[in-house]
Scaffold this motif. Structure first.
Motif, PDB file in Angstrom:
ATOM      1  N   ASP A   1       0.751  -1.254   0.107  1.00  0.00           N
ATOM      2  CA  ASP A   1      -0.038  -0.054  -0.038  1.00  0.00           C
ATOM      3  C   ASP A   1       0.925   1.154   0.003  1.00  0.00           C
ATOM      4  N   ILE A   2       1.099   1.921  -1.325  1.00  0.00           N
ATOM      5  CA  ILE A   2       1.997   2.808  -1.134  1.00  0.00           C
ATOM      6  C   ILE A   2       1.838   4.100  -0.198  1.00  0.00           C
ATOM      7  N   GLN A   3       0.526   4.523  -0.088  1.00  0.00           N
ATOM      8  CA  GLN A   3       0.395   5.469   1.021  1.00  0.00           C
ATOM      9  C   GLN A   3       0.902   5.171   2.280  1.00  0.00           C
ATOM     10  N   GLN A   4       0.576   4.040   2.764  1.00  0.00           N
ATOM     11  CA  GLN A   4       1.082   3.548   4.029  1.00  0.00           C
ATOM     12  C   GLN A   4       2.457   3.367   3.960  1.00  0.00           C
ATOM     13  N   GLU A   5       3.195   2.983   2.998  1.00  0.00           N
ATOM     14  CA  GLU A   5       4.503   3.017   3.016  1.00  0.00           C
ATOM     15  C   GLU A   5       5.240   4.321   3.064  1.00  0.00           C
TER      16      GLU A   5
END
Length: 132
Positions: free
Chosen positions: A96-100
């Motif tokens: 999950d790019i936002q979480q990363e």
């Protein structure tokens, strides 16, 4: 009287190495955001920190040959797969790019805080050694 860096520097000497390793793991997740079947990973920070505190030297060094040292980072054994927060999109990738990005920024801020704490610890030690 001997100077004990473990007592003088506290927990911050361990957090730097763990946060550095975590930054590498999160960066790898971001780099592989579009790689099919890539599973996002993260460092179990509390387990790695507890392990670092119980070891005398911080990093474990095992001798694999009489002239070689294994300098594998302590936290590698604490890298775990992250439980995804979103459903699979069909390619098996769990990043999950936002979480990363959020985790990376949070980790960077905490790394800077640890550097600041260590800087103040060393400044205090330097002042104590100079006598004023």
């Amino acid at each position: 009287m001997a100077l004990s860096f473990d007592k003088a520097l506290g927990i911050h000497q361990y957090t730097l190495g763990i946060r550095s390793q975590r930054a590498e793991v999160i960066s790898s997740n971001i780099a592989n955001a579009d790689t099919p079947h890539y599973k996002a990973r993260d460092v179990d920070f509390s387990a790695a920190l507890q392990d670092a505190k119980t070891r005398q030297g911080g990093l474990a060094m095992a001798q694999s040959h009489e002239k070689h040292f294994d300098l594998k980072a302590l936290t590698e054994q604490h890298v775990k797969y992250r439980i995804p927060n979103q459903p699979d999109t069909g390619d098996g990738n769990t990043v999950d790019i936002q979480q990363e990005k959020t985790a990376f920024m949070e980790n960077a801020i905490e790394y800077q805080m640890s550097l600041g704490f260590l800087d103040r610890k060393f400044a205090g030690l330097k002042k104590a050694l100079k006598g004023g």
